[in-house]
Design an enzyme around this catalytic site. Sequence first.
Site, PDB file in Angstrom:
ATOM      1  N   TYR A 137      -1.421  -0.612  10.269  1.00  0.00           N
ATOM      2  CA  TYR A 137      -1.616  -1.084   8.887  1.00  0.00           C
ATOM      3  C   TYR A 137      -0.389  -0.728   8.041  1.00  0.00           C
ATOM      4  O   TYR A 137       0.171  -1.573   7.337  1.00  0.00           O
ATOM      5  CB  TYR A 137      -2.872  -0.432   8.311  1.00  0.00           C
ATOM      6  CG  TYR A 137      -3.099  -0.648   6.832  1.00  0.00           C
ATOM      7  CD1 TYR A 137      -3.652  -1.827   6.360  1.00  0.00           C
ATOM      8  CD2 TYR A 137      -2.771   0.351   5.903  1.00  0.00           C
ATOM      9  CE1 TYR A 137      -3.873  -2.019   4.995  1.00  0.00           C
ATOM     10  CE2 TYR A 137      -2.991   0.172   4.546  1.00  0.00           C
ATOM     11  CZ  TYR A 137      -3.539  -1.010   4.097  1.00  0.00           C
ATOM     12  OH  TYR A 137      -3.751  -1.186   2.752  1.00  0.00           O
ATOM     13  N   SER A 169       0.851  -1.187   0.000  1.00  0.00           N
ATOM     14  CA  SER A 169       0.000   0.000   0.000  1.00  0.00           C
ATOM     15  C   SER A 169       0.886   1.236   0.000  1.00  0.00           C
ATOM     16  O   SER A 169       1.996   1.222   0.550  1.00  0.00           O
ATOM     17  CB  SER A 169      -0.866   0.018   1.264  1.00  0.00           C
ATOM     18  OG  SER A 169      -1.491   1.276   1.407  1.00  0.00           O
TER      19      SER A 169
HETATM   20  P1  NAP Z   1     -11.547  -5.593   0.088  1.00  0.00           P
HETATM   21  O1  NAP Z   1     -12.436  -5.329  -1.074  1.00  0.00           O
HETATM   22  O2  NAP Z   1     -12.035  -5.334   1.459  1.00  0.00           O
HETATM   23  O3  NAP Z   1     -11.002  -7.085  -0.016  1.00  0.00           O
HETATM   24  C1  NAP Z   1     -10.226  -7.631   1.009  1.00  0.00           C
HETATM   25  C2  NAP Z   1     -10.087  -9.119   0.810  1.00  0.00           C
HETATM   26  O4  NAP Z   1      -9.302  -9.613   1.931  1.00  0.00           O
HETATM   27  C3  NAP Z   1     -11.416  -9.842   0.818  1.00  0.00           C
HETATM   28  O5  NAP Z   1     -11.446 -10.822  -0.183  1.00  0.00           O
HETATM   29  C4  NAP Z   1     -11.452 -10.489   2.204  1.00  0.00           C
HETATM   30  O6  NAP Z   1     -12.127 -11.734   2.238  1.00  0.00           O
HETATM   31  C5  NAP Z   1      -9.982 -10.726   2.497  1.00  0.00           C
HETATM   32  N1  NAP Z   1      -9.826 -10.814   3.951  1.00  0.00           N
HETATM   33  C6  NAP Z   1     -10.174  -9.893   4.874  1.00  0.00           C
HETATM   34  N2  NAP Z   1     -10.017 -10.410   6.127  1.00  0.00           N
HETATM   35  C7  NAP Z   1      -9.561 -11.684   5.961  1.00  0.00           C
HETATM   36  C8  NAP Z   1      -9.230 -12.723   6.857  1.00  0.00           C
HETATM   37  N3  NAP Z   1      -9.357 -12.599   8.185  1.00  0.00           N
HETATM   38  N4  NAP Z   1      -8.787 -13.899   6.354  1.00  0.00           N
HETATM   39  C9  NAP Z   1      -8.682 -14.061   5.018  1.00  0.00           C
HETATM   40  N5  NAP Z   1      -8.997 -13.108   4.109  1.00  0.00           N
HETATM   41  C10 NAP Z   1      -9.437 -11.936   4.573  1.00  0.00           C
HETATM   42  O7  NAP Z   1     -10.213  -4.723  -0.038  1.00  0.00           O
HETATM   43  P2  NAP Z   1      -9.266  -4.292  -1.260  1.00  0.00           P
HETATM   44  O8  NAP Z   1      -9.251  -2.828  -1.278  1.00  0.00           O
HETATM   45  O9  NAP Z   1      -9.566  -5.059  -2.480  1.00  0.00           O
HETATM   46  O10 NAP Z   1      -7.864  -4.751  -0.635  1.00  0.00           O
HETATM   47  C11 NAP Z   1      -7.051  -5.755  -1.208  1.00  0.00           C
HETATM   48  C12 NAP Z   1      -5.619  -5.460  -0.822  1.00  0.00           C
HETATM   49  O11 NAP Z   1      -5.233  -4.182  -1.345  1.00  0.00           O
HETATM   50  C13 NAP Z   1      -5.371  -5.391   0.684  1.00  0.00           C
HETATM   51  O12 NAP Z   1      -4.165  -6.036   1.011  1.00  0.00           O
HETATM   52  C14 NAP Z   1      -5.266  -3.893   0.955  1.00  0.00           C
HETATM   53  O13 NAP Z   1      -4.474  -3.605   2.073  1.00  0.00           O
HETATM   54  C15 NAP Z   1      -4.624  -3.414  -0.336  1.00  0.00           C
HETATM   55  N6  NAP Z   1      -4.796  -1.993  -0.600  1.00  0.00           N
HETATM   56  C16 NAP Z   1      -6.035  -1.471  -0.838  1.00  0.00           C
HETATM   57  C17 NAP Z   1      -6.151  -0.092  -1.061  1.00  0.00           C
HETATM   58  C18 NAP Z   1      -7.471   0.570  -1.322  1.00  0.00           C
HETATM   59  O14 NAP Z   1      -7.544   1.815  -1.293  1.00  0.00           O
HETATM   60  N7  NAP Z   1      -8.531  -0.168  -1.587  1.00  0.00           N
HETATM   61  C19 NAP Z   1      -5.013   0.725  -1.037  1.00  0.00           C
HETATM   62  C20 NAP Z   1      -3.782   0.138  -0.792  1.00  0.00           C
HETATM   63  C21 NAP Z   1      -3.685  -1.213  -0.583  1.00  0.00           C
HETATM   64  P3  NAP Z   1     -13.651 -11.913   2.800  1.00  0.00           P
HETATM   65  O15 NAP Z   1     -14.373 -10.644   2.414  1.00  0.00           O
HETATM   66  O16 NAP Z   1     -14.127 -13.128   2.102  1.00  0.00           O
HETATM   67  O17 NAP Z   1     -13.562 -12.092   4.273  1.00  0.00           O
END
Ligand code: NAP
Length: 243
Positions: free
Chosen positions: A152, A138
């Site tokens: 985080y 991130s």
């Molecule tokens: P998201 O839509 O909330 O997706 C998160 C995923 O992580 C979901 O599939 C969820 O699975 C899984 N997850 C959450 N808790 C978990 C647990 N206890 N065990 C196993 N899996 C778990 O978020 P996203 O934005 O796509 O994020 C994906 C990645 O990108 C993350 O690593 C995040 O830190 C990174 N990121 C996101 C952003 C942003 O602005 N969106 C920015 C920088 C980095 P379930 O829903 O099935 O539980």
Amino acid sequence: MARKTLLVTGASSGIGAATAVMAAEDHDLALHYNSNAAGADETAAAARAKGARVTIHRADLSDPSSVPALFASIDQEHGHLDKLVNNAGVVDQAQPVTAFTPARVMRMVSINLSSPILVAGEAARRMSSGGAIVNVSSAAARFGSPGQYADYAATKGGLEVFSKGLAQELAPQGIRVTAIRPGIIATPIHGKGGDAERVDRLAPSIPMRRAGSAEEVARAILWLLSDQASYVTDTVLDVSGGR
Ligand code: NAP
């Protein structure tokens, strides 16, 4: 050309779902999720419509000891792996460090750092003829996220250092390891952290004046996974609109 087999963790939502659906053009898929079975099913259906063989695997990565069972289930279905997108992750309520509890920090570290380290190790053991790993970090690793979620940011910084070590360790075996740093991306993660308005609030402060989409991050991940990036390892790619 034979389809490569790709594991995407956190494929039930957001960046992981977009990556899996895009990868389905030319990969078979092991999709991981934890709580959102309907989201995983939706991703799988979209991927199958593109001709991929798709399996779904549940594991709660807040408990790193769940990782071996996750891979036992992948072994039963696929037998090997070629690529990994280490994507599952969480944020939490925006709080100063002085308010953090042990439960919060342990959960954050387990899901965002301990489990991804173990997932990468298990995946690498199964990459018998080279491979590619993309760890989803991130932009927070550059900013530190003061007053919001410094824990985080620290897990993502740790993941980047781990990526460096892993890349160096696995390069002689033809396994490339990279990390990607999304900026503010419009996915459900912000609402889950209790701040659904975060994307709209921060968009004007981004040099490109808008949030990114999950698909824009997925395209960059797919490039890092592909042979187009055959000489790219031990690097971090920002996908953050200039932020
Ligand atoms: P998201 O839509 O909330 O997706 C998160 C995923 O992580 C979901 O599939 C969820 O699975 C899984 N997850 C959450 N808790 C978990 C647990 N206890 N065990 C196993 N899996 C778990 O978020 P996203 O934005 O796509 O994020 C994906 C990645 O990108 C993350 O690593 C995040 O830190 C990174 N990121 C996101 C952003 C942003 O602005 N969106 C920015 C920088 C980095 P379930 O829903 O099935 O539980």
